[in-house]
Design an enzyme around this catalytic site. Structure first.
Site, short mmCIF file in Angstrom:
data_model
loop_
_atom_site.label_atom_id
_atom_site.label_comp_id
_atom_site.label_asym_id
_atom_site.label_seq_id
_atom_site.Cartn_x
_atom_site.Cartn_y
_atom_site.Cartn_z
CB SER A 115 11.64 6.60 5.19
OG SER A 115 10.72 6.92 6.75
CB ILE A 116 10.91 2.92 9.17
CG1 ILE A 116 11.85 3.86 9.01
CG2 ILE A 116 11.18 2.14 10.32
CD1 ILE A 116 11.87 5.11 10.30
CG LEU B 64 -2.33 0.75 1.73
CD1 LEU B 64 -2.86 -0.60 1.42
CD2 LEU B 64 -2.30 1.47 2.97
CB VAL C 257 2.09 -0.17 4.47
CG1 VAL C 257 1.09 -0.52 5.31
CG2 VAL C 257 2.92 0.67 6.16
CG ASP D 154 5.65 12.01 10.44
OD1 ASP D 154 5.76 13.03 9.38
OD2 ASP D 154 6.40 11.02 9.70
#
Ligand SMILES: Nc1ncnc2c1ncn2[C@@H]1O[C@H](COP(=O)(O)OP(=O)(O)OP(=O)(O)O)[C@@H](O)[C@H]1O
Length: 629
Positions: A311-312, A307, A315, A459
């Site tokens: 960056s980490i 999806l 999904v 964020d």
């Protein structure tokens, strides 16, 4: 000119020495050789060298994924025949292996996705078919949180129409393994350093022959480093590396041109749109390691088409055995253990390219970034933050925090209920009443988080706020960057905000000193710039009756003052300020972006009038009573 050329040559040597340094420092193969396995050494070194060399030359940039519609038939894997049968009537079915090299024993039937769901739309946006760095991108991509992007509001006589910005440059998502060991990551940075140096040499030589380009902006014209190809090299490398380096790039990309040169910003803008995608085999390795090899027994289906590639982690949609649609965030391997070295490497690159102005206090910012990133890599912490927010916001109308599914989560995998909605910037396309409503809600929650909960999701990424028009609800996701603020800090910060709103110079200076923004030794020039900055930010809170963010030029005024502050600043801002100001400016920018009119002063003073200064435990009562708005 010769001197400049020599300097560039020196930089190339430095770049190459980074490669050597990394190899010497980290190479497990050197260790292998020490143990006598020369064959292993040759095999592995040759492979690394080949990958790095082809990467540097831009020959191999991973397998380009064909994300054109319709999405690949094989992306959804069913683990439960009854669930599949219930959903697949009329759809094409065929057998398919779960990963690259394995079969699922209880079911392997796959089918096309149901068209039309929000999740499908998200995925379709993510997977739009675009050329690498294509100027005519057909979609805005799922990471549509460009804080600098402007929405044009056009007066069409009697009413106004919001014109969406032209599609920005898009980069084709690519399927590439994440470099997961410190060695391969170090090598990636070293390769990037050498690649940038090589680009610089080419540009210097070109300038030697043809002279400096006239048309570029001042900074680009001065530095042969700032070429388009170097900027693209940087973007491609960050998208491939992912992890802390990409996150830092994304953080820098929301700065404006007074801080980061234009070609760098253009490159970082590409970076912000999303990373490369892990191949299935690597994804399965992470899922097996984190959830155990039987993880499929908890699901009835899993969609291998991501999806989002953040960056980490990336999904994926899935459906649980109980039939709940979920989003599974799966962390890229190795990123958590490489934060320290990634940041050191980015720092080295920035130092060596000499691109970031001194007043940014990069060392301090990097230290804060390291702490924030380690927290963000801990999905167990994120799960507990999310549950805390779910409790705190349960009584607050207009917000929803999705459930966490603990039994399908771990330190590196986070499974939450899938929610609907468009990223908040898309609200700009809705009617004025809705835009005002959403702007109001965004400011409400920001004030509640800071001054009531003293616990904030910091964020401000557009896609972390998904607006569901049908229920007029903002679905909140991504609590990795949530943090607590000490009561004493919040007390003084509220006093400072009110002083800014009331244009009270002395109080602004006093509170700024108490909070650590000023030392008390500043020059008049710095004090003036600082106070003016405070007043500009306080402007929306200065008058009752609604502040019209459509005609706001806050960002412009702040960036003009920013340059002065950078030159005259004597101390870096307090640690709390990095995340807090990112969030606050994110809220303002969202209101500007969607063109909302918001009664900011009324909202601020509702909080201020109920606020109790000086007591440590006063927040609890307000928290349990839900919203104060
Ligand atoms: N529960 C959910 N429901 C719907 N979509 C989701 C959900 N969780 C994540 N997503 C999608 O995945 C994207 C990335 O998720 P998230 O922001 O949690 O990841 P991240 O690694 O923290 O990203 P970033 O690098 O932007 O901070 C979101 O922007 C959203 O599009």
């Amino acid at each position: 000119m010769r001197m400049a050329w020599l300097k560039d040559l020196n930089r190339l040597v430095n770049g190459l020495s980074l490669v050597a340094r990394e190899i010497a420092k980290r190479s497990p193969v050197i260790e292998t050789a020490r143990n006598g396995d020369i064959e292993g050494l040759i095999r592995s070194t040759a492979k690394q060298a080949l990958v790095s060399a082809t990467d540097l030359s831009g020959l191999t940039r991973g397998k380009v994924r064909d994300f054109s519609r319709p999405r690949p038939m094989e992306s959804v894997v069913y683990f439960d025949r009854s669930a599949e049968a219930a959903q697949s009537s009329g759809d094409l079915e065929r057998k398919h292996p779960i990963g690259d090299d394995r079969e699922v024993d209880n079911a392997e039937v796959v089918r096309a996705n149901d068209p039309g769901s929000q999740a499908d739309r998200n995925a379709d946006e993510t997977c739009s078919s675009v050329e690498e760095l294509d100027d005519q991108g057909v979609s805005e991509g799922n990471k549509s949180h460009n804080l600098a992007e402007e929405v044009n509001v056009v007066d069409v006589g009697g009413g106004e129409m919001v014109v969406p910005p032209p599609p920005a440059k898009r980069r084709k998502p690519r399927e590439r393994r994440v470099p997961a060991t410190p060695f391969s990551r170090g090598l990636g940075f070293a390769g990037l350093g050498a690649g940038l140096a090589w680009g610089m040499i080419q540009e210097s030589t070109r300038r030697l022959v043809y002279g400096s380009p006239q048309e570029q902006d001042k900074q680009s014209a001065l530095s042969p480093f700032l070429t388009k190809s170097n900027a693209e090299r940087l973007a491609v490398a960050l998208c491939r590396m992912r992890g802390a380096a990409l996150k830092l790039g994304q953080m820098l990309s929301i700065q404006d041109e007074s801080l980061v040169p234009a070609p760098m910003l253009a490159a970082l803008d590409i970076v912000r749109q999303g990373a490369d995608v892990m191949p299935r085999s690597q994804l399965n390795q992470v899922l097996d390691a984190e959830l155990g090899p039987n993880w499929t027994s908890k699901l009835s289906s899993f969609d291998y088409e991501p999806l989002a590639a953040a960056s980490i982690g990336q999904v994926h949609r899935a459906v649980t055995k109980e039939g709940l649609q979920v989003a599974m965030k799966i962390q890229y391997p190795g990123v958590a253990n490489s934060i320290e070295s990634d940041i050191e490497n980015v720092k080295l690159l920035l130092d060596y390219t000499n691109l970031i102005p001194k007043g940014l206090y990069l060392d301090r910012a990097m230290k804060v970034a390291k702490e924030e990133l380690s927290r963000e890599c801990d999905y167990e912490l994120e799960a507990s933050n999310q549950k805390r927010f779910r409790d705190l916001l349960s009584g607050m109308k207009g917000f929803y925090v999705p459930m966490v599914l603990d039994n399908i989560s771990s330190k590196r995998v986070l499974t939450t209920e899938l929610v609907q909605g468009v990223p908040i910037d898309k609200v700009a396309l809705l009617d004025q009443e809705t835009r005002n409503y959403v702007g109001n809600k965004l400011l409400e929650i920001t004030l509640m988080e800071l001054f009531v909960f003293r616990f904030m999701q910091t964020d401000p990424n557009w896609s972390n706020f998904l607006y569901d028009e049908a229920t007029r609800t903002i679905n909140l996701i991504d609590f990795g960057a949530a943090r607590d603020y000490p009561k004493s800090f919040v007390d003084d910060y509220l006093r400072m905000v009110v002083a800014c709103a009331n244009q009270d110079r002395d109080a602004v200076i006093e509170m700024s000193q108490r909070l650590g923004f000023l030392t008390g030794e500043e020059s008049v020039v710095m004090l003036d710039a600082h106070v003016q900055g405070g007043f500009v930010v306080g402007l929306p809170f200065s008058k009752t009756g609604g502040y019209d963010f459509r005609s706001s030029n806050i960002t412009q005024s702040i960036s003009n003052l920013g340059a002065t502050m950078l030159r005259h600043r004597l101390t870096p801002p307090p640690d709390e300020a990095y995340s807090l100001h990112r969030k606050l400016s994110g809220t303002f920018l969202a209101c500007i972006k969607i063109g909302a009119v918001v009664p900011c002063r009324e909202l601020l003073f509702k909080v201020y009038e109920r606020y109790q200064f000086g007591h440590e435990d006063d927040g609890a009562a307000m928290v349990s009573s839900g919203s104060i708005f």
